[in-house]
Design an enzyme around this catalytic site. Structure first.
Site, PDB file in Angstrom:
ATOM      1  N   CYS A 441       0.766  -1.249   0.093  1.00  0.00           N
ATOM      2  CA  CYS A 441      -0.004  -0.143  -0.086  1.00  0.00           C
ATOM      3  C   CYS A 441       0.991   1.284  -0.133  1.00  0.00           C
ATOM      4  CB  CYS A 441      -0.851  -0.037   1.213  1.00  0.00           C
ATOM      5  SG  CYS A 441      -2.116  -1.415   1.240  1.00  0.00           S
ATOM      6  N   GLU A 443       4.390   1.207   1.684  1.00  0.00           N
ATOM      7  CA  GLU A 443       5.439   1.131   2.737  1.00  0.00           C
ATOM      8  C   GLU A 443       6.945   1.382   1.862  1.00  0.00           C
ATOM      9  OE1 GLU A 443       2.330  -0.822   2.244  1.00  0.00           O
ATOM     10  OE2 GLU A 443       3.194  -2.506   3.187  1.00  0.00           O
TER      11      GLU A 443
END
Lengths: 798, 324
Positions: A441, A443
């Site tokens: 997502c 990171e």
């Protein structure tokens, strides 16, 4: 170093060709199915290699899989290589967990989200394979390793470590550049050289021997797999009547003999080499979020080398076709997870732009062409992202904004100003920090050097509020699960409540770290991944798999979910009970216990009169910041078995729905068992001052400490971003958010469906404004017929 | 206290504080169709026109109004017991009815209505209170070329407050715009113009008689004021709310566009001529104010018709937009 690109000419951007359109139609017409081949092959390989150490067993299994799975070359394909026996079909990975698949075999075709076709033959073969795995899966081992208390808190959804507990880890980026530039033959040579240095009388070095041998077996298996495609292409070329296609097939055959073994030289060779590696990683383990990462950086040199001899539409077509291949990769999830992860997501994050290792602007032709490929294909994969820094060219910004406006939620924007320092603070070198890309997502990490374990857990911050209000007693089960830290009836001041929230956070972050570490140890013991490890520094040099800590950088990243719910709950109590005294603790306790039954007025008081995060109101924003910091600072205390540190993130994937389903009514006015807020976004419907206020609020959190990533979803009605000025305004919102310290933002364009949902659930859309010149009102204040009018107009612009 | 928090209470006494005090009925951040870039719109109460299609009917009166959104009501009836004038009552069918004449604007009902159904329209703000809210989005203005726009109502109705607020905004380095119907004494506009970077204005009809029947006033003063603004070299955007059956003939569009071209000749910097298609979004607010909507049943104009009119306008003015 001059951060600004000296010259940013936009390359010729081409729309989708007929071949791409046909391929897209074929993709859309294909229903995903379950493929049993991998499950059968790995089970057989394990049976034959029971005596081997884990690393060799895994390498032999990969070898058997790559030699045994069906392969095909589809019509119109230029880049070849398939994950399962049909496009969009999903292989099965019984070695991680299989009980749930067995339980749900008959539901896969019937469920509402992410349907998979499955034949009776496949069911029978899978059942046979699963028989072997009972008691042998990593899931069962990890459960046995976990402290009972930590497993219990996981089951109670105070946190969930479910991702790696049931699946492979994934969440990584291999050193694709190394493969493209040197080939797998050089990886094998490196492993052999390390082997030659070993002294087998040293027990530690004997262990290294197994690992290094496993990397050689695995790399040779991938080379043999590519050769299978070369053979197939040659055979198909011989049988092909169409002269053009015959030439294409011969070219495919030539390329598959060359890469990924040897260095690539042309664009097609580079894309094919990339794809074989990306595919083999997907077949080795089912961990999702395998990130192509800085694809524009390592592919562009091959495009430039080839540019003079390659028509722009041909180059774009190759990329578009590769994008469709990305979308064909698939993974089956359990029915519960599909509620949270609907849409067959694989989270393959591909990022463009940003800075080079020396700090100069990295934008190149491929940066633009990647944006174009996403526009041309309109698919959900890969997850397209863009890095923003001081030197990002306006032209790239504008193309990105155009893509945002298409309403797919892509690209996601990332802020170099915050992320580079955040990574420096985690011990990355300056060059590595500047070279970051994104996993999953949101990171960040440097690709090819990091085992980041980025999706280690989701921590339920709203459940912590519940436990903090009720003396550690779970209101759903009635069990005492947390420390006795006080309750609504005993708090005499806000500081009492805050201390209780801290105590519960400390307790459960500690348990979560234990649970994560138990799962981590299991992967090291049972599931080393030799192929992937061989493509991440320093595994070969260290003679250790990724799972045993062979990577140069190691982290564990658990996410806090429900920042806004925790913050707004604390704010509401502080403001209404202790500051304004509008409400007594007794009244509040009673209303919460009965889920506001008969006390809608009181719920409205909590929702509408307490300060709310997301409105650029310092009172609420500072409390949200503190609630997040308490979590982040706790997480920072822990260390993982790979010798790395824990680092917090603040994003939910879609865990805000399941995590909300176990949390009773909260003082932010949230009803029992309803979803939590998404990421660091304000609670839906509570950001009533518009997007500018919303992003200023969110920017007040400490995004640098949450170095595993924060996520902001910002919604716009199409009326707000139309025309060229709309693109400028979108850029201005991004720029302002980033200058104030935001980490990530992505934009959703409100669709007809969203507005229909707003009609049904007005509470969640109180801030929604349809932008019309000189007009003042909120959508939810309109009556039904007018809302219908707006809905009808939403997708029509003048 | 920000604009949102101000909605929780109301005090008539705020009016009597020193300094220019304005009666503001909304402050909307992230306005994107009202003068370029990302802007904050400050809506001032009071208007000399009575346009039948008015999208902000709560702006007409120069005094506070009481407004009620029925579908936000949760039926707690706290407003009824809170009202010292018994101005909020329940009729035989169990519906909440406001006796508007009896309301003394004490604000007690608003304070008890947590659901946000009852509201008093208008807050008495000082220039400083207004600018504090406007300044919150300064960075967005700087990054987008935006600023503050005073709208209404007719902002020049609050002459003293408007001029002071514009001057203060200029002093703070903000781009200023007004959205005006241009009906008012020229002296006021002359003073306003000195503090204004951009004038957004509209002409509802080119025929004086039709204008009077649609808005209650003739267009003579309006046209005169616009010409005078043009002669001073004002930067302007001229807008035409396109109302089906009222002003949407080809002839009226052509006449309006020709008038706009004439303003350019006189010296105005016309940034654009915006055709704003009629929408019904104001209709519920008439009911919420206890008034009858004068144009029930009128539908937004057809897309093809709007595009045709826009192309006619382009024969006179270069920069024609639809929707602003």
């Amino acid at each position: 170093m001059n951060k600004h690109a000296s010259l940013t000419a936009v390359p010729v951007l081409c729309g989708p060709t007929e071949r791409v359109k046909r391929s897209l139609d074929r993709f859309m017409a294909t229903t995903p199915a379950i493929c049993h081949e991998r499950a059968v092959l790995i089970t057989e390989a394990y049976r034959q290699n029971e005596q081997q150490p884990s690393s060799i067993k895994r390498a032999r299994a990969l070898e058997a899989i790559l030699a045994g799975v069906s392969i095909f070359i589809g019509d119109d394909e230029i880049i070849v290589g398939n994950q399962a026996s049909k496009p969009r079909s999903a292989p099965i990975f019984p070695e991680f967990s299989c009980q749930w698949i067995e339980d749900e075999l008959d539901r896969l075709e019937k469920r509402t989200a992410d349907v998979f076709l499955i034949s009776e033959e496949t069911k029978a073969k899978l059942r046979e394979a699963f028989g072997y795995w009972k008691g042998r899966t990593s899931n069962e081992r990890a459960a046995a390793l976990m402290p009972a208390e930590a497993l219990e808190a996981h089951n109670d959804l105070v946190y969930t470590v479910g991702n790696y507990f049931y699946n492979g880890v994934g969440h990584i980026s291999a050193d694709y550049a190394k493969v493209l530039n040197s080939g797998l033959a050089s990886v094998i040579a490196q492993a052999k050289a390390e082997l030659a240095k070993l002294d087998y009388t040293d027990p530690a070095q004997l262990k290294k021997m197994h690992f290094l041998r496993s990397t050689i077996i695995a790399n040779e298996a991938v080379i043999a797999y590519a050769a299978r495609f070369a053979d197939l292409a040659e055979k198909m070329a011989a049988d092909c009547a169409d002269a053009l296609r015959k030439d294409e097939l011969r070219e495919i055959a030539r390329i598959c003999r060359k890469v990924p073994t040897r260095p690539a030289e042309t664009l097609q060779e580079a894309l094919q080499s990339f794809w074989f590696v990306h595919l083999a990683i997907q077949l080795e383990s089912n961990g999702h979020s395998i990130s192509p990462m800085r694809f524009d950086q390592y592919i562009d040199p091959f495009f430039q080398a080839n540019k003079a001899r390659l028509l722009p539409e041909k180059a774009q077509e190759m990329l578009d076709l590769l994008w469709i291949k990305f979308a064909e990769l698939n993974k089956v999830r359990d029915e519960g997870s599909t509620m949270a992860f609907a849409g067959y997501p694989m989270f393959m994050n591909l990022i463009v732009g940003g800075q080079k290792r020396d700090g100069s602007d990295a934008t190149n032709d491929l940066s633009f062409m990647c944006l174009q490929a996403s526009a041309n294909t309109g698919l959900y994969a890969p997850s397209l992202s863009i890095r923003i820094h001081e030197g990002t060219p306006d032209a790239l910004y504008k193309e990105a904004a155009k893509l945002s406006r298409m309403g797919m939620g892509y690209p996601a924007y990332y802020n170099d100003r915050v992320i580079v320092p955040a990574l420096l603070a985690r011990g990355l070198s300056r060059e590595d920090a500047r070279d970051y890309g994104i996993i999953g997502c949101v990171e960040p990490q440097v690709g090819g050097k990091t085992e980041g374990w980025h999706d280690a857990a989701f921590f339920n911050m709203a459940k912590i509020i519940e436990l903090a209000l009720y003396d550690g007693v779970d209101q759903r089960t009635g069990k005492q699960i947390g420390p006795k830290s006080g309750s609504l009836e005993t708090f005499t001041c806000y500081e009492d409540l805050l201390a209780s929230y801290k105590a519960q956070t400390e307790h459960f972050v500690r348990l979560m770290a234990a649970a994560d570490n138990a799962v981590d140890m299991t992967h090291a013991e049972l599931c080393p991944l030799p192929f992937l490890s061989s493509l991440v520094a320093d595994c070969i040099a260290e003679g250790r798999s990724l799972q045993e800590g062979g990577a140069h950088y190691n982290f564990t990243g658990p996410q806090g979910v429900g920042v806004a719910n925790a913050g707004d709950s604390l704010s509401a109590v502080k403001y209404l009970v202790f500051d304004e005294k509008t409400l007594t603790m007794k009244e509040l306790a009673e209303a919460l216990r009965t889920d506001f039954k008969g006390r809608e007025d009181l719920r409205m008081l909590l929702v509408n009169r307490a300060p709310k995060y997301g409105n650029d109101n310092d009172y609420a924003d500072e409390i949200a910041r503190e609630a997040a910091l308490i979590y982040c600072n706790e997480v920072n205390r822990y260390t993982n078995p790979r010798g790395g540190k824990f680092q917090p993130g603040l994003y939910p994937a879609s865990a805000n729905v399941p995590l909300g389903s176990v949390v009773t009514a909260t003082p932010d006015g949230r009803k029992a068992w309803s979803p939590l807020a998404d990421g660091v976004s304000p609670i839906s419907g509570c950001d009533t001052c518009g997007p500018t206020a919303s992003v200023l609020s969110v920017a007040k959190l400490d995004h640098e400490i949450a170095s595993n990533g924060t996520l902001l979803n910002q919604k716009f009605h199409p009326s707000a971003i139309e025309g060229d000025t709309g693109l400028e305004n979108l850029k201005a919102v991004t720029e302002t958010y980033f200058k104030n310290g935001g980490f990530h933002v992505q934009y959703n364009v409100i669709s007809r469906e969203t507005l229909e949902d707003a009609q049904r659930n007005p509470d969640q859309y109180k801030g929604l404004v349809v932008r019309v010149a000189g007009y003042s009102a909120f959508f939810t204040a309109l009556d039904k017929t007018l809302q219908d009018d707006i809905i009808a107009r939403t997708e029509q612009t003048f | 206290m920000n604009w949102k928090q101000r909605q929780f209470s109301f005090s008539l006494a705020d009016k009597d504080r020193p300094g220019p005090i304005g009666l503001v009925f909304d402050i909307q951040r992230f306005a994107v169709h009202d003068g370029g870039g990302i802007r904050t719109l400050v809506f001032l109460k009071g208007c000399p026109l009575r346009c039948k299609w008015c999208q902000n009917p709560e702006s007409m009166s120069p005094h506070p109004d009481i407004m009620r959104i029925p579908h936000h009501c949760i039926g707690c009836v706290k407003c009824m017991s809170a009202c010292p004038e018994q101005a909020i009552v329940m009729d035989e069918d169990g519906r909440v009815v406001i006796r508007r004449d009896a309301c003394s604007f004490c604000g007690k009902c608003v304070a008890t209505c947590y659901a946000g159904s009852m509201s008093i329209v208008g807050r008495y703000l000082s220039v400083d209170e207004t600018l504090v809210e406007v300044e919150r989005d300064r960075q967005f203005y700087e990054n987008s070329g935006g600023g503050v726009t005073f709208s209404g109502g007719e902002p020049s109705m609050q002459r003293e407050f408007l001029i002071a607020a514009l001057a203060e905004a200029k002093r703070r380095g903000l781009h200023t715009a007004i959205e005006t119907c241009a009906h008012g004494p020229w002296e006021t506009f002359e003073a306003v113009l000195a503090q204004t970077d951009l004038v957004l204005t509209d002409i509802k009809h080119m025929d004086a008689g039709a204008h009077k029947s649609l808005t209650g006033v003739s267009n003579a003063l309006i046209a005169d004021n616009l010409r005078r603004m043009a002669a001073l070299g004002a930067r302007m955007r001229i807008r035409l709310p396109l109302i089906p059956g009222c002003n949407d003939t080809r002839e009226n569009i052509a006449a309006t566009a020709a008038f706009v071209a004439g303003l350019e000749t006189l010296g105005a910097h016309v940034e654009g001529f915006d055709i704003l298609p009629y929408h019904r979004l104001g209709e519920p607010k008439w009911e919420q104010l206890g008034r009858q909507y004068p144009m029930p049943g009128v539908r937004p104009p057809a897309r093809d018709h709007v595009l045709e009119l826009a192309s006619i306008a382009r024969g006179y003015v270069a920069a024609v937009t639809v929707g602003g």
